[in-house]
Design a protein around this motif. Structure first.
Motif, short mmCIF file in Angstrom:
data_model
loop_
_atom_site.label_atom_id
_atom_site.label_comp_id
_atom_site.label_asym_id
_atom_site.label_seq_id
_atom_site.Cartn_x
_atom_site.Cartn_y
_atom_site.Cartn_z
N PHE A 196 39.97 1.22 -7.55
CA PHE A 196 41.37 1.44 -7.20
C PHE A 196 42.03 0.22 -6.57
O PHE A 196 43.26 0.16 -6.49
N CYS A 197 41.22 -0.73 -6.11
CA CYS A 197 41.79 -1.93 -5.48
C CYS A 197 41.71 -3.16 -6.38
O CYS A 197 42.09 -4.26 -5.97
N ASN A 198 41.16 -2.98 -7.58
CA ASN A 198 41.12 -4.04 -8.58
C ASN A 198 40.32 -5.26 -8.11
O ASN A 198 40.73 -6.40 -8.28
N VAL A 199 39.16 -4.98 -7.52
CA VAL A 199 38.26 -6.07 -7.13
C VAL A 199 36.89 -5.82 -7.76
O VAL A 199 36.59 -4.70 -8.22
N ASP A 200 36.06 -6.84 -7.81
CA ASP A 200 34.71 -6.69 -8.35
C ASP A 200 33.91 -5.69 -7.51
O ASP A 200 34.12 -5.56 -6.30
N LYS A 201 32.97 -5.03 -8.15
CA LYS A 201 32.14 -4.05 -7.44
C LYS A 201 31.35 -4.70 -6.32
O LYS A 201 31.10 -4.07 -5.28
N ASP A 202 30.95 -5.95 -6.53
CA ASP A 202 30.16 -6.63 -5.49
C ASP A 202 31.05 -7.38 -4.50
O ASP A 202 30.57 -8.22 -3.74
#
Length: 551
Positions: free
Chosen positions: A228-234
Motif C-alpha cells: 500500500f505504500c509502494n515500497v520494496d518488501k525488504d
C-alpha cells in the motif's frame, strides 16, 4: 565519494523518535567506516529554541560555537561522537529571517520574494552547506509531522533536491506509527498508509518505511505496508520499543536497515564494527549495583527539559558499573521541614541549571542538606551559583547573600550580572550583548578553563586546561573571592586570565563541586564526562563503601 543525503521524515504523530532513528542510522553508517553528520530542520517560527519554554520544547542544547539548538543535537553528538554547530540546526524562523534580511538589503533586485523559489532555495542552501569532500553521508531530519502546514516548504525543498543531486545521491526514510490495538489483538497499518499517502501527495515517494511499534512486525504486516505504500518488501523495517535508547542502533542493525541504506545509496560494502555498542548495552543490562540521585529542579514534570543531564548521569553509571536511579524533586516543594524526607534515600544530590527565581530557595536548602550531611553534591550553572549563595549565607556569615538575578537590592551580591564577556579563543574582549538578542548579556558556547592542582576537579579531568560549554548571563562576583576562600570555599577552575570563576568545591567534603558550565553537553556513552563519572563514583562509595571498582 560525493556526499550522499538521507532525509528522515515523520508521520501520524509527533515524538515518534525521528531524532533517535536518524542518530542510530548515523551511528551504524559510522560503524561501517563512513564519515557522517546530521542536521535538524525545525518548522516552528522561532529563530532558535533559546527563548522557548522548556515545558514546551525540552532542553536547549548548546554547541561549541554557541548555537542554541534543538535537543536532538544532543542525540546526534552522543551517537556519532562528532561536534554539531549552528549549521546543524535551522528553523523556519531562521530561514525566513535570512531571506527577509536579503530582501531588505536588495539582494533580490526588487523581485517578488516567494516561498518558492526563495524560501526553498534558502533551505536547500542550508542542507547543501553540510556536503563536502570529507563527508560521506549527511542525514537530515525534518521536524514535525507530515501534513503540518508549516513543514511544507521543507518538504518541497527536499523534494527538489532529489532532482538537483540525482536519485543515486538522495534517500527518503519515513518514520511512522503502527499501533497495536490490544482489544482487537492486531497491529494496524492504516495510519502508516495515510501518512505515506500524504507524503506522496507532496511529491515524495519514500524509499524506506520505518515503523515504530511496541511489538515486532511479522512478514505479512510488512508485506501489506510495502504493497500500500509502494515500497520494496525488504524496505519496510520495524523500530520496536526498547527499554534503553542505546539499544536502538543494534535493533536497527538486526533488522538490516543499514545494509539496505548502503545498497540503495551504493555505499561501500563493509560490515559495521558494533563491539563498542554491544559492550555498552552489556554494562547497562548487567550493573554491579545501583545508586539514587536526587535532581532538584523546577522542570521536573517534563524530563525532556533535562535530557542531556539524564543521559550524562546514565553515562556516569556506565563508567562505575551501576544503574543510576533518577529521582526528580520539584525544588518548590523543598523547605526546612521537607528537605530531609525528600533527600534521605539519595546517594547524591544534583542541582541543574535554569533561569528565574522560582524554586531557588528550595535548591539552596537541598545544597545545605548535602553539605552538612556529607552527601555527594553536583551543581551545574545555576546549581553552582546556588551553592555559592548557600555557602556565603551559612558558612561565611553573609546574611541575605543572593544573586542579582533574584534580588537586585541584596546586601551581598555574590552572583551578579556580568558586565562584559571575554572571547578567549579569539583573544579579544567583545562588547556587551554581542551574542545576545534577548536583552541581556549571555555567555554561550565553549570557553577555556584552567584547573587548580590537588582539587576534585583536577583529579577528575587529569589535565591543566579544559574547555566547556556555557549558557548563562550571571557570574560569580570576584569581589567576594578572598572572603569566601578564607572561609573554605575552593576555587578550582578559573578562566585563563583568572577573572571568571568556573568551578567551586569544598575540600572537607567527600565530593562537593559546582561548575558554571554545562558538562552534560559533552558527555558520551562511550566516553562519560569526567565530572559525571566522579560524581556517580562518589555516590557509589557513599552507598557501598570505598571498595575499588573491579577491573
Amino acid at each position: 565519494m560525493k556526499t550522499k543525503f538521507i532525509f528522515v521524515t515523520g508521520g501520524v504523530l509527533s515524538s515518534l523518535g525521528k531524532g533517535l532513528a536518524a542518530a542510530s542510522i548515523g551511528a551504524l553508517l559510522k560503524a561501517r567506516g563512513l564519515t557522517c553528520t546530521i542536521q535538524k530542520l525545525d518548522p516552528y517560527i522561532n529563530v532558535d529554541p533559546g527563548t522557548m519554554n522548556p515545558f514546551q520544547h525540552g532542553e536547549v542544547y548548546v554547541t561549541d560555537d554557541g548555537a542554541e539548538t534543538d535537543l536532538d543535537m544532543g542525540h546526534y553528538e552522543r551517537y556519532l561522537d562528532v561536534p554539531m554547530s549552528q549549521r546543524n540546526n535551522y528553523t523556519s524562523g531562521s530561514i525566513y529571517h535570512t531571506v527577509i534580511t536579503k530582501e531588505r538589503r536588495g539582494d533580490y533586485l526588487g523581485g517578488t520574494v516567494q516561498v518558492i523559489p526563495h524560501i526553498t532555495d534558502e533551505i536547500k542552501r542550508a542542507v547543501l552547506s553540510l556536503g563536502g569532500d570529507n563527508l560521506d553521508v549527511a542525514l537530515v531530519e525534518i521536524g514535525g509531522t507530515v501534513g503540518d502546514i508549516e513543514g511544507l516548504p521543507f518538504l518541497e525543498a527536499i523534494r527538489q533536491l532529489r532532482s538537483d543531486l540525482g536519485k543515486e545521491n538522495v534517500l527518503y526514510i519515513h518514520l511512522t506509527l503502527v499501533p497495536y490495538i490490544k482489544t482487537a489483538g492486531e497491529l494496524k497499518t492504516k495510519p502508516t498508509q495515510h501518512s505515506v499517502k500524504e507524503l506522496r501527495s507532496i511529491g515524495i515517494q519514500p524509499d524506506i518505511v520505518l515503523c515504530r511499534s511496541e511489538c515486532a512486525l511479522d512478514e505479512s504486516v510488512k508485506a501489506k505496508i510495502a504493497l500500500f505504500c509502494n515500497v520494496d518488501k525488504d524496505a519496510v523495517f520495524c523500530a520496536v520499543d526498547v527499554d534503553n535508547i542505546y539499544k536502538v542502533p543494534l535493533k536497527l542493525y538486526d533488522e538490516g536497515l543499514d545494509q539496505k541504506v548502503a545498497i540503495m545509496l551504493k555505499l561501500p560494502a563493509k560490515n559495521p564494527d558494533l563491539s563498542a555498542w554491544h559492550a555498552l548495552v552489556q554494562r547497562l543490562d548487567h550493573p554491579q549495583g545501583e545508586v539514587t540521585i536526587g535532581i532538584c529542579g523546577k522542570y521536573v514534570d517534563l524530563k525532556e527539559a533535562y535530557k542531556s543531564l539524564h543521559e550524562a548521569l546514565v553515562h556516569g553509571g556506565v563508567a562505575n558499573e551501576v544503574k543510576v536511579n533518577l529521582r526528580y524533586i520539584n525544588s518548590e516543594e523543598i523547605d526546612s521541614k521537607s528537605v530531609a524526607g525528600l533527600l534521605k534515600d539519595c546517594d547524591g544530590v544534583l542541582v541543574p541549571g535554569g533561569f528565574g527565581s522560582r524554586g531557588v530557595e528550595g535548591k539552596i536548602k537541598a545544597i545545605e542538606y548535602a553539605r552538612k550531611n556529607k552527601v555527594p553534591f553536583f551543581g551545574i550553572c545555576l546549581g553552582m551559583q546556588c551553592a555559592v549563595i548557600e555557602f556565603a549565607r551559612n558558612v561565611a556569615g553573609l546574611a541575605g547573600a543572593n544573586s542579582e538575578e533574584f534580588d537586585q537590592n541584596t546586601a551581598h551580591p555574590v552572583i551578579y550580572l556580568m558586565k562584559e564577556w571575554y572571547d578567549f579563543q579569539k583573544g579579544r574582549m567583545e562588547v556587551r550583548d554581542a551574542l545576545c538578542n534577548k536583552g541581556g548579556t549571555m555567555r554561550l558556547g565553549a570557553y577555556p578553563c584552567r584547573l587548580v592542582s590537588d582539587t576534585q576537579a583536577y583529579a577528575a579531568y587529569g589535565q591543566d586546561d579544559i574547555d566547556e560549554r556555557h549558557r548563562h548571563r550571571y557570574e560569580f562576583n570576584k569581589a567576594y573571592f578572598e572572603q569566601l576562600k578564607a572561609k573554605g570555599l575552593t576555587f578550582s577552575g578559573l578562566s585563563p586570565d583568572g577573572e571568571l570563576v568556573e568551578i567551586v568545591e569544598l575540600a572537607d567534603h567527600p565530593w562537593f563541586l559546582g561548575c558554571q558550565f554545562h558538562p552534560e553537553f559533552k558527555s558520551n556513552p562511550m566516553r562519560p564526562h569526567p565530572l559525571f563519572r566522579e560524581f556517580i563514583g562518589a555516590a557509589k562509595r557513599l552507598k557501598y563503601g570505598a571498595k575499588k571498582k573491579k577491573d
